[in-house]
Design an enzyme around this catalytic site. Structure first.
Site, PDB file in Angstrom:
ATOM      1  N   GLU A  33     -19.733 105.102  51.049  1.00  0.00           N
ATOM      2  CA  GLU A  33     -19.431 103.756  51.522  1.00  0.00           C
ATOM      3  C   GLU A  33     -17.936 103.481  51.383  1.00  0.00           C
ATOM      4  OE1 GLU A  33     -18.924 100.052  52.615  1.00  0.00           O
ATOM      5  OE2 GLU A  33     -20.875 101.011  52.907  1.00  0.00           O
ATOM      6  N   GLN A  34     -17.326 102.941  52.438  1.00  0.00           N
ATOM      7  CA  GLN A  34     -15.885 102.717  52.388  1.00  0.00           C
ATOM      8  C   GLN A  34     -15.482 101.551  51.492  1.00  0.00           C
ATOM      9  OE1 GLN A  34     -14.308 101.902  56.269  1.00  0.00           O
ATOM     10  NE2 GLN A  34     -15.569 100.106  56.625  1.00  0.00           N
ATOM     11  N   ARG A 107     -29.162  87.953  51.666  1.00  0.00           N
ATOM     12  CA  ARG A 107     -28.817  89.348  51.980  1.00  0.00           C
ATOM     13  C   ARG A 107     -28.337  90.103  50.750  1.00  0.00           C
ATOM     14  NH1 ARG A 107     -28.093  91.549  57.007  1.00  0.00           N
ATOM     15  NH2 ARG A 107     -28.747  90.211  58.734  1.00  0.00           N
ATOM     16  N   TYR A 213     -33.506  77.530  56.502  1.00  0.00           N
ATOM     17  CA  TYR A 213     -34.558  77.858  55.535  1.00  0.00           C
ATOM     18  C   TYR A 213     -33.991  78.035  54.127  1.00  0.00           C
ATOM     19  CZ  TYR A 213     -33.204  82.759  56.779  1.00  0.00           C
ATOM     20  OH  TYR A 213     -32.525  83.934  57.057  1.00  0.00           O
ATOM     21  N   ASP A 292     -28.057  99.896  62.971  1.00  0.00           N
ATOM     22  CA  ASP A 292     -27.142  99.252  63.913  1.00  0.00           C
ATOM     23  C   ASP A 292     -26.212 100.230  64.612  1.00  0.00           C
ATOM     24  OD1 ASP A 292     -28.186  96.780  63.434  1.00  0.00           O
ATOM     25  OD2 ASP A 292     -26.532  96.045  62.201  1.00  0.00           O
TER      26      ASP A 292
END
Length: 381
Positions: A33-34, A107, A213, A292
Site C-alpha cells: 500500500e502506498q 468505512r 443514515y 474498482d
C-alpha cells in the site's frame, strides 16, 4: 507443490479482503500500500448481506455487528412530502431471507475489521508501485519507489480507479464524467440536539437525491451522501472539501428532516461522480485486476465495496491448489465467473433507479461468493 506467493497491490477494502481470503486458503499473500498509515476517513458505507457472507468466513461478523448500525429498512421517500415510494425492509427479515444481516457502518471501521483479518506482518505500508515486469518463467517482478524489486508468482491489482497496473496492461482510459457531483460527511449525532432521523432513507428529488443514515449502533454518528447536477466540477477526489452553504442551498425545498441534517453538519467533502464501462479484459498472464481497478461503479446501489469483497472470495477459490503455471488460467476463470455479475451491477447502478420503486433485490443480496459455481474450464478463453 511449492506454496503460491501472491502480491496484492492496494490495501483498500478489496485488497485487504483478497489478502484475508488467500491467507485463509493457505496461500502466501503480501499486501503493498502506498499510504504510510491507515486513517479513518469520514464516510459511511452500506454493507450488504452478500458482503457479510464473505466476511463471516473471516470471523468478522461479530465485530461488524458490534460496530455497525442495524437498520430496519432502506426507505425511499419523496423529497418534499416524505411519501414512501418503496420501503425495502431489512433487519430480521433480511437475515432470514438472505442468510446474513444488512449493516450500515463507517468505512474506517469496516477497513479496520478487514485489516484485522490479515496477518499484520504481510502488510507493507509506504510502498508505491512504479512498475512491474512479467518474466519468462511466469514470475512477476514488482518495483516500488525507493525499494528493491520483489518477485511473486502472481499479482492482484486492487489499486482502485486510478490503477497503475490497469494503465500499464490496457492503456489509459478517460472516465465518463456524469455531470453530477456528490457531497458526503460523517458528523456527531449530538449536533442534531436530540432530533431523531430515520434509520436509512433516500430522499428522491426531481434531479437530485440525498441518502441519510446512522453508522453506529448507538446512533452517535450520522452520515449522508448526495447526488446533484454540477457539470463544471471534475475533481475525482474523496479528499476535496465542499461548501456547506452551497450544499444547503442545493437542497432547499426538501423535507424538514433533510434540512435539519444539513443545517447541523459542520463540513462536507465534494467529488465528481464518474462512470466507466466494463473492461473487455481483467488479466494478462499472471497479473489480474480486482475491484474498482476493473469494475468501478457509481454509488447508487451501495455495492462497490461489496463487489470487491465478493471478488476476493471467488479469486481465492480459483487459486486454491494452483501453482505458478496455472495462475493465468485461474485468473481467466475468476474473470469468467465474476464479470457477468459485476457488469450487471455496474450497469444497473448507472441508471440510479435502484429501489426507487417496488422491486425484487434478491439477485443482489442472496449471492454467496463462497458457494456460487465457478466458471467451467471450457468457459475460459
Amino acid at each position: 507443490m511449492k506454496k503460491l506467493r501472491v502480491a496484492v497491490i492496494g490495501a483498500g477494502m478489496g485488497g485487504l479482503a483478497t489478502a484475508a481470503a488467500l491467507q485463509r486458503s493457505g496461500i502466501e499473500a503480501h499486501v503493498y500500500e502506498q499510504a504510510a498509515k491507515f486513517t479513518r476517513l469520514g464516510a459511511g458505507i452500506q454493507i450488504g448481506c452478500n458482503a457479510i457472507k464473505v466476511m463471516r468466513e473471516f470471523g468478522l461478523e461479530p465485530v461488524l455487528r458490534n460496530e455497525c448500525f442495524y437498520p430496519r429498512s432502506w426507505n425511499n421517500k419523496e423529497f418534499d412530502t416524505g411519501e414512501v415510494r418503496f420501503d425495502m425492509e431489512f433487519g430480521a427479515l433480511a437475515e432470514e431471507r438472505y442468510g446474513a444481516p444488512y449493516l450500515l457502518g463507517h468505512r474506517g471501521d469496516l477497513h479496520a475489521a478487514l485489516a484485522s483479518a490479515v496477518n499484520p506482518a504481510t502488510i507493507n505500508l509506504g510502498h508505491k508501485l512504479v512498475g512491474f515486469e512479467q518474466m519468462t518463467d511466469g514470475a512477476v517482478q514488482l518495483t516500488f519507489d525507493g525499494q528493491s524489486p520483489v518477485t511473486y508468482d502472481a499479482v492482484v491489482a486492487a489499486d482502485g480507479v486510478h490503477s497503475l497496473v490497469k494503465k500499464t496492461l490496457f492503456g489509459h482510459d478517460e472516465p465518463n464524467f456524469t455531470g453530477r457531483i456528490a457531497y458526503r460527511t460523517v458528523f456527531p449525532a449530538s449536533l442534531l440536539n436530540g432530533y431523531e432521523i430515520d434509520d436509512c432513507t433516500k430522499w428522491w428529488g426531481p434531479d437530485r437525491h440525498i441518502v441519510i443514515y446512522y453508522v453506529k449502533p448507538d446512533r452517535s454518528e450520522v452520515y449522508f451522501v448526495t447526488s446533484q447536477p454540477d457539470p463544471g466540477f471534475t475533481v475525482e477526489s474523496w479528499s476535496a472539501m465542499g461548501d456547506v452553504k452551497e450544499l444547503r442551498a442545493a437542497f432547499e425545498g426538501f423535507h424538514p428532516q433533510v434540512g435539519r441534517v444539513l443545517e447541523a453538519c459542520p463540513s462536507v467533502h465534494k467529488w465528481a461522480l464518474v462512470d466507466r464501462d466494463p473492461l473487455p479484459r481483467w488479466s494478462d498472464g499472471n497479473v489480474t485486476l480486482l475491484g474498482d481497478a476493473c469494475h468501478p461503479m457509481t454509488p447508487y446501489m451501495a455495492q462497490g465495496a461489496a463487489m470487491a469483497i465478493e471478488d476476493a472470495a471467488v479469486l481465492s477459490r480459483c487459486l486454491d491448489g494452483v501453482d505458478r503455471d496455472g495462475v493465468a488460467q485461474a485468473f481467466q476463470r475468476f474473470e469468467a465467473t465474476r464479470k457477468p455479475r459485476t457488469s450487471r451491477v455496474q450497469l444497473s447502478s448507472r441508471t440510479n433507479t435502484w429501489l426507487k420503486d417496488p422491486s425484487n433485490p434478491d439477485w443482489v443480496y442472496e449471492y454467496d461468493a463462497w458457494n456460487v459455481p465457478l466458471a467451467a474450464a471450457t468457459e475460459v478463453v
